[in-house]
Enzyme design. Sequence first.
Site, PDB file in Angstrom:
ATOM      1  N   ASP A 229       0.875  -1.166   0.000  1.00 53.85           N
ATOM      2  CA  ASP A 229       0.000   0.000   0.000  1.00 53.85           C
ATOM      3  C   ASP A 229       0.921   1.227   0.000  1.00 53.85           C
ATOM      4  O   ASP A 229       2.105   1.132   0.343  1.00 53.85           O
ATOM      5  CB  ASP A 229      -0.943  -0.004   1.216  1.00 53.85           C
ATOM      6  CG  ASP A 229      -2.127   0.952   1.000  1.00 53.85           C
ATOM      7  OD1 ASP A 229      -2.061   1.802   0.085  1.00 53.85           O
ATOM      8  OD2 ASP A 229      -3.116   0.856   1.759  1.00 53.85           O
TER       9      ASP A 229
HETATM   10  C1  BGC Z   1      -4.952   3.354   0.017  1.00 57.51           C
HETATM   11  C2  BGC Z   1      -5.022   2.379  -1.128  1.00 57.51           C
HETATM   12  C3  BGC Z   1      -4.828   3.106  -2.426  1.00 57.51           C
HETATM   13  C4  BGC Z   1      -3.491   3.837  -2.388  1.00 57.51           C
HETATM   14  C5  BGC Z   1      -3.188   4.621  -3.646  1.00 57.51           C
HETATM   15  C6  BGC Z   1      -3.698   4.202  -0.027  1.00 57.51           C
HETATM   16  O1  BGC Z   1      -3.776   5.237   0.916  1.00 57.51           O
HETATM   17  O2  BGC Z   1      -4.987   2.654   1.239  1.00 57.51           O
HETATM   18  O3  BGC Z   1      -6.253   1.717  -1.128  1.00 57.51           O
HETATM   19  O4  BGC Z   1      -4.891   2.212  -3.495  1.00 57.51           O
HETATM   20  O5  BGC Z   1      -3.507   4.752  -1.300  1.00 57.51           O
HETATM   21  O6  BGC Z   1      -3.994   5.731  -3.748  1.00 57.51           O
END
Ligand code: BGC
Length: 746
Positions: A229
Site C-alpha cells: 500500500d
Molecule cells: C490506500 C489504497 C490506495 C493507495 C493509492 C492508499 O492510501 O490505502 O487503497 O490504493 O492509497 O492511492
Amino acid sequence: METRIQELLNQMTLEEKLQLTIGNGFWHTHGVERLGIPAIAVNDGPSGLRKPYDENALVAQSVPATCFPAAEALASSWDVALVEEIGQALAEECLANDVQVLLGPGVNMKRTPLGGRCFEYYSEDPVLAGEMGSAFVQGVQSKGVGTSLKHFACNNQEYERMTISAEVDQRTLREIYLAAFERVIRKAKPWTVMSAYNKVNGVYASEHPELLRQILKTEWGYDGAVVSDWGAVNEKASSLAAGLDLEMPGRPGNTTEKLAKLVHNGSLDEKVINEAAARILQLIFRGLEHRQPDAEFDQDAHHTLARRAAAASIVLLKNEEQILPISTETTGSLALIGRFAQAPRYQGAGSASVNPIRVDNAYDELQRVFADRASYAQGYAEDGSLDPALLQEAVEAARAASIAVIFAGLTDQDESEGFDRPYLQMSDAHNRLITEVCRVQPNTVVVLCNGSAVTMPWLAEAKAVLEAGLGGQAAGGAIVDVLLGRVNPSGKLAETFARRLEDTPAYLNYPGEAGQVRYGEGLFIGYRYYDQKGIKPLFPFGYGLSYTTFKYTNARLSQSTITDADNLEVTVSVRNTGTRAGKEIVQLYVHDLEASVVRPQKELKAFAKVALAPGEEKEVTLTLEPRDFAFYDSELQCWRSETGTFEILIGASSEQIVLREKVMLNARPLVPVFRKDMEIGKFFAHPTAAAILLNVFTSHTSGETDGSNLQMVLALPLIKLALFGFITEEQVDALVEQVNQAVGAS
Ligand code: BGC
C-alpha cells in the site's frame, strides 16, 4: 514468458533489478530503459478509475471516469455476473487511459460498522466478499488489465491504520480475515496483491514473512506481484525478504545503493531480489501485452450499466401498506426532501474517489415525471448540519404533499478513508428531519445514502425505507427506478444493521490501545456474532424485500451421507408467488452440529440470484465443496472436517431460514500426533495410546486412585511425570515415540 524474463534478469545489473522493486513516482513502476523495458501505470480503483492529471500528485483532479456503485452497495446486489460486467467496463476505461493495473478490489472484512472504509469493502462475510472480489478481478482481467487485491491483511479500521497491530488468532485469521483473499487468489488470480499498512500480530503486513511468503506465495501458490500500500513499507530490506515485490510509491534517496550494499555484505539474499524483479517484469509484460493506444469507451453505455448496477444494489428494508412503488397516476403530490435528492452522495471519500463523467440526481428524474406535482425542500444545511429554518420548511412541504420522500444518510464528514466513524447513528440533522417529517406526514418514504450501517430511531414511523448505499454516478436515476417500480428491488444486505453500537461484535475490542487491537470476538463477526449471542439486529445479514413474494419448496441433497472429500449438491425450488417479475437471492448456510471446536451457528457457503416472472418456478442448485464443511485446525495447522451431522440451511436471509436438511459427513480418521507436552487425558482418549500408557501407569502407581485424583492426573502434561520423578525424561521421549508409531500403524 519465463525464459524471456530469465534472459533479461541475466542481463540486468543488481541496481537495475533493485530499482524494479521500487515505484517510480506515485503511479508508475520503473522500467529498464537500457533494455527497452517500459514502465507501466497503476491507478485507483476500485469503483472507478482515479488517474490524476498531474502524475506527480498523490491527490489531484483526475480524469473523468464512470463512477460505479461502491463495493458496499454492489455487494448488496449479490450479483456476480453484474460485478464481472462492471469489471470489464472498468478495464475499458483503464485501457482508454493507458492504465495497466487498477488498484482494487478491497476484500477486507467489515469487523465494525464504524470502519471509515466500510464503503470500499464488500461484506462481513468472507464467501460473499470473496465471490464479489473474484468476479471483479475476472471482469477487469478478462480485458487485459490487472487488478490489486487489497488490503492484505486485517486492515479493518482506519484508527491508527499505519501502526496498529491486529492481534488475531490463527483460526480466526484463516476462517474469517484471510478467507476472502484466498478465494479470490485461487479463483481469479489477480495480477497483484496489495499488502496493508497495519501490523498483524506485531509484524507489519508489508514485512510479514508468514503472510506474504508462507501463506500467500507458498501455500496458496500465488505467482503474481505483491505491491505495498502507498507508504506501507517501513524496512525495505525486511519487506523484500518477507516476500514483498514492489514498494509503492517511489521513494527519494539512494535506496538501491543501500540495498546493494546489503546484498554485497550478505545480509540480503540476491535470490530474493531476483524473485521480486522477475515478478515485476512479468507484471510489466502482462500490462504491455494488452496496451491499446487508440482504445476508447462508450460513456453512455457505462452510465447505463452504472444505473442498472445501482438499482440492483438497492435494498428495500421496509414497505408498509405497499406504499412503494409510488404510483405516478394516483399520487396527488410528492414532497422531495433532503439535499441528497438534488446533490446526491454517491461515492466514498479518499483514494477511491472518482471524478465522475456525469451525475444523475433523483430530483431531476422525479421532476420529469411529476412536474409541478413535486415540491422540494433542502431539509438540512449543505454541510449536513441541522438548520432549523430548513427543517421547518421541509416539514411544511411534507405536510402539504400526499407522499414525502426523504433523502438522508451519511456525509463525507461522517465516513471516509483515514478516520473511523465515532457513532453508529446518522447526524442529528438527518435523524430529526425524518422524525419531524414522519410526525406530520404518515406516508413517508426514507431513502438512505450511506457507506455503512446506521441506526434508525425513526423506523417505526416511516412507512418505507430504501437502503441505496453509495450507488455511484447513476444512483439518482436508479433510486427513482425503484421508487416508481420500473425496477423491482432485489438487493439484500451484505452486512448486519445493529440496533445500537453496543450490540456490534467488536464493541468491547475496538479501537484498541497501546498500539494493539485485539480481535477478541474471534470468528464471531457479523451475523455469526448476533446468532451466537442471541441478539436481534435491526436488520439481519442477507435481508431485503421485494415488490413481489417468493416461496421456497422441495429442498433436496444429492446424497444423505458424504465423505470429507465429496461435493454435495443442494437443490431447491423457488417460485414467484406475486404479480410482478422479480429476483430472489437464495442463501445457503452450513451448521456443524457435532464439533470438538466452537463453530458458528450458521455460515454462508453459497448463494444464487434468480430472476422469476410472476408465477414462475425455477430449480436452483448450489454445490458445496469439502472446504465448506471444514474448520482450520490451528494445532495441526490444516483445514479439516469432523465426522458428524451437518445442517444445510436454505435462507431468504440469515435470520429467515426457510428449509433445513441434514447430511452425515464421514471424515477420514485423523492420525493424531502426540507430544510430551500434551495432557495425559489426551493420550487416554485414544485406545492405542491409552493401552500403552496404562502399562506404564500400573507399574508406577499403587492402582488405587479416587475420581478427583484421576482428573488431576489426566490434566497433567505427560512430561510432568518426569519432573515428578515417576519416570525419566528419556523414558517419556521413548514413550511418545512408541505411542506415535503404534497410533500411526493402527
Ligand atoms: C490506500 C489504497 C490506495 C493507495 C493509492 C492508499 O492510501 O490505502 O487503497 O490504493 O492509497 O492511492
